[in-house]
Design a protein around this motif. Structure first.
Motif, PDB file in Angstrom:
ATOM      1  N   LYS A  48       0.794  -0.946   0.095  1.00  0.00           N
ATOM      2  CA  LYS A  48       0.030   0.054  -0.151  1.00  0.00           C
ATOM      3  C   LYS A  48       0.564   0.789  -0.055  1.00  0.00           C
ATOM      4  O   LYS A  48       0.367   1.866  -0.937  1.00  0.00           O
ATOM      5  CB  LYS A  48      -0.993   0.125   0.702  1.00  0.00           C
ATOM      6  N   GLN A  51       2.200   1.537  -3.465  1.00  0.00           N
ATOM      7  CA  GLN A  51       1.563   3.104  -4.211  1.00  0.00           C
ATOM      8  C   GLN A  51       1.350   3.916  -4.376  1.00  0.00           C
ATOM      9  O   GLN A  51       0.414   5.030  -4.471  1.00  0.00           O
ATOM     10  CB  GLN A  51       0.099   1.943  -4.307  1.00  0.00           C
ATOM     11  N   ASP A  81      -9.798 -16.986 -11.628  1.00  0.00           N
ATOM     12  CA  ASP A  81      -8.137 -15.631 -10.791  1.00  0.00           C
ATOM     13  C   ASP A  81      -6.934 -16.393 -10.933  1.00  0.00           C
ATOM     14  O   ASP A  81      -6.634 -17.526 -11.983  1.00  0.00           O
ATOM     15  CB  ASP A  81      -8.828 -16.030  -9.485  1.00  0.00           C
ATOM     16  N   GLU A 150      -8.924  -6.135 -13.417  1.00  0.00           N
ATOM     17  CA  GLU A 150      -9.214  -5.910 -12.081  1.00  0.00           C
ATOM     18  C   GLU A 150      -9.391  -6.942 -11.452  1.00  0.00           C
ATOM     19  O   GLU A 150      -8.845  -6.360  -9.586  1.00  0.00           O
ATOM     20  CB  GLU A 150     -10.312  -4.903 -12.344  1.00  0.00           C
ATOM     21  N   ARG A 151      -9.667  -7.863 -11.272  1.00  0.00           N
ATOM     22  CA  ARG A 151      -9.721  -8.777 -10.501  1.00  0.00           C
ATOM     23  C   ARG A 151      -8.635  -9.445 -10.269  1.00  0.00           C
ATOM     24  O   ARG A 151      -7.463  -9.780  -9.350  1.00  0.00           O
ATOM     25  CB  ARG A 151     -10.548 -10.279 -10.354  1.00  0.00           C
ATOM     26  N   LYS A 153      -5.515  -8.143 -11.017  1.00  0.00           N
ATOM     27  CA  LYS A 153      -4.481  -6.361 -11.375  1.00  0.00           C
ATOM     28  C   LYS A 153      -4.484  -6.512 -10.120  1.00  0.00           C
ATOM     29  O   LYS A 153      -3.224  -6.544  -9.306  1.00  0.00           O
ATOM     30  CB  LYS A 153      -4.806  -5.626 -11.956  1.00  0.00           C
ATOM     31  N   LYS A 154      -5.494  -6.859  -8.870  1.00  0.00           N
ATOM     32  CA  LYS A 154      -5.560  -6.465  -7.782  1.00  0.00           C
ATOM     33  C   LYS A 154      -4.965  -7.620  -6.815  1.00  0.00           C
ATOM     34  O   LYS A 154      -3.565  -7.469  -5.743  1.00  0.00           O
ATOM     35  CB  LYS A 154      -7.202  -6.980  -6.722  1.00  0.00           C
ATOM     36  N   ASP A 155      -4.445  -8.658  -7.513  1.00  0.00           N
ATOM     37  CA  ASP A 155      -3.732 -10.470  -6.914  1.00  0.00           C
ATOM     38  C   ASP A 155      -1.729  -9.968  -7.262  1.00  0.00           C
ATOM     39  O   ASP A 155      -1.575 -10.142  -6.604  1.00  0.00           O
ATOM     40  CB  ASP A 155      -4.122 -11.465  -7.458  1.00  0.00           C
ATOM     41  N   VAL A 157      -0.606  -6.620  -7.579  1.00  0.00           N
ATOM     42  CA  VAL A 157      -0.041  -5.832  -6.874  1.00  0.00           C
ATOM     43  C   VAL A 157       0.350  -6.153  -4.885  1.00  0.00           C
ATOM     44  O   VAL A 157       1.154  -6.257  -5.027  1.00  0.00           O
ATOM     45  CB  VAL A 157      -1.247  -4.462  -7.062  1.00  0.00           C
ATOM     46  N   ARG A 158      -0.816  -7.492  -5.036  1.00  0.00           N
ATOM     47  CA  ARG A 158      -0.259  -7.772  -3.919  1.00  0.00           C
ATOM     48  C   ARG A 158       1.064  -8.266  -3.774  1.00  0.00           C
ATOM     49  O   ARG A 158       1.391  -9.079  -2.591  1.00  0.00           O
ATOM     50  CB  ARG A 158      -2.171  -8.452  -3.268  1.00  0.00           C
ATOM     51  N   TRP A 165       0.511   0.167 -13.113  1.00  0.00           N
ATOM     52  CA  TRP A 165      -0.432  -0.908 -13.379  1.00  0.00           C
ATOM     53  C   TRP A 165      -1.429   0.198 -13.646  1.00  0.00           C
ATOM     54  O   TRP A 165      -2.455  -0.332 -14.017  1.00  0.00           O
ATOM     55  CB  TRP A 165      -1.004  -0.956 -11.662  1.00  0.00           C
ATOM     56  N   ASP A 166      -1.819   1.414 -13.561  1.00  0.00           N
ATOM     57  CA  ASP A 166      -2.749   2.251 -14.046  1.00  0.00           C
ATOM     58  C   ASP A 166      -2.674   2.368 -15.653  1.00  0.00           C
ATOM     59  O   ASP A 166      -4.150   2.847 -16.137  1.00  0.00           O
ATOM     60  CB  ASP A 166      -2.536   3.871 -13.310  1.00  0.00           C
TER      61      ASP A 166
END
Length: 361
Positions: A48, A51, A81, A150-151, A153-155, A157-158, A165-166
């Protein structure tokens, strides 16, 4: 053990504690570093923070002007996923790019997604059924792909992967689709695209073309056959073998194949430039065969299939006379160096004349 000294009352005296010199003091640091890693809680906080502070963009700004190292992100399907394969792929790429950045390169990372293909179309059919109009399928597939991007991408990034990513590249972006059409147009203008005979597999159930990897073949047995390709231009065959003319206008060049279903689409024959081929007279007429096959015995005892070997020539000498532009004329002979010798694959073989099948040119 020596007894402790006693005072006049008979009680033992307490010995004074020996103080160590200052050089033996232990200085404990005052640090906020935790004794426990507790990564499950702390890693999301780090990600976080990266980012929020736009660490990737700050690295790009600091690396501007350095030699570039570009790693193309082979895009995953925007479908479902992420799994361990995605993790391995992205983490390895992240390691490479970060190491290149530390080595003095400007190593940007633009992530991408493949938003086309059967996996997404199948999901649309599962959700909405078959038989939808094409425009509806495209609209629903586009919405589904964007949701999956989007799903995933979230993973990603984690996982701690640093990337832009944008601003990912998506195959469904209109500017990318337009660029593909322009690239195809350039290939057409330069003559790199032509219509051949390679089949495109079609799925009647999915109503879509299939890639070769998506086709499963049923095991079956097919006959091996010997095929005679008739001389299209006998005068050129005579010239290739150094003869004024052929004793007979009819003649054939013999091949052996284990894939007889390919014969109707056959465009050319291959000669090895170093192999020697013979023009022979036989009971079947004039034949061109490999040297080692020129005198095979026939089924009749004491006889050979070849009555007379007229002349020998290597593939290298034959090719200039017999070759045609196989892409336009549809027939001819080519010399290929990569063909195996007589102990391996041989395209010009005469095995059993009882299975001889003439095929029109």
């Amino acid at each position: 053990m020596a007894n402790k000294p006693e005072d006049q009352t008979g009680k033992k005296k307490k010995q004074d504690k020996v103080k160590l010199p200052p050089e033996y003091a232990v200085n404990m640091p005052d640090t906020p570093f935790p004794m426990r890693g507790n990564l499950a809680k702390r890693e999301p906080e780090w990600v976080k923070e990266w980012q929020e502070k736009k660490i990737y963009h700050r690295i790009r700004k600091a690396a501007k002007g350095r030699p570039q190292f570009i790693l193309h992100d082979g895009p995953p399907y925007a479908n479902g996923d992420i799994h361990i394969g995605h993790a391995v792929n992205k983490i390895l790429k992240d390691i490479v790019l970060k190491s290149k950045g530390l080595a003095g390169f400007d190593a940007p990372y633009i992530p991408g997604w493949d938003c086309h293909g059967m996996p997404i179309e199948i999901q649309i059919e599962k959700q909405f059924g078959k038989g939808l109009p094409a425009l509806d399928v495209q609209a629903k597939a586009r919405a589904y792909a964007r949701e999956q991007v989007e799903r995933q991408k979230k993973d990603f990034v984690r996982l701690g992967v640093l990337a832009d990513w944008d601003n990912p590249y998506l195959t469904m972006n209109h500017q990318n689709e337009a660029a593909e059409i322009r690239a195809l147009a350039k290939l057409l203008e330069k003559g790199y695209v032509f219509r051949g005979l390679k089949p495109v597999n079609w799925c009647f159930d999915c109503r879509s073309a299939l890639a070769e990897a998506e086709v499963e073949y049923q095991d079956r047995r097919d006959p091996e056959i010997d095929v005679g390709f008739p001389f299209a231009e006998p005068e050129k065959v005579a010239k290739a073998f150094g003869l004024e003319s052929l004793p007979s206008g009819k003649g054939y060049i013999i091949i052996w194949t284990t894939t007889p279903w390919t014969i109707p689409a056959n465009q050319a024959l291959n000669l090895h430039p170093e192999f020697t081929y013979a023009l022979v007279e036989t009971e079947k007429g004039l034949l061109i065969v490999a040297e080692e096959r020129a005198e095979l015995p026939s089924k009749e005892a004491g006889k050979t299939c070849c009555n007379h070997v007229m002349v020998w020539k290597t593939g290298r000498l034959l090719q200039p006379q017999l070759a045609r532009n196989w892409k336009t004329s549809g027939s001819g002979i080519r010399c290929l160096k990569q063909m195996m010798d007589s102990n391996g694959l041989r395209l010009l073989i005469w095995r059993n004349m009882s299975h001889w099948i003439p095929v029109p040119a």
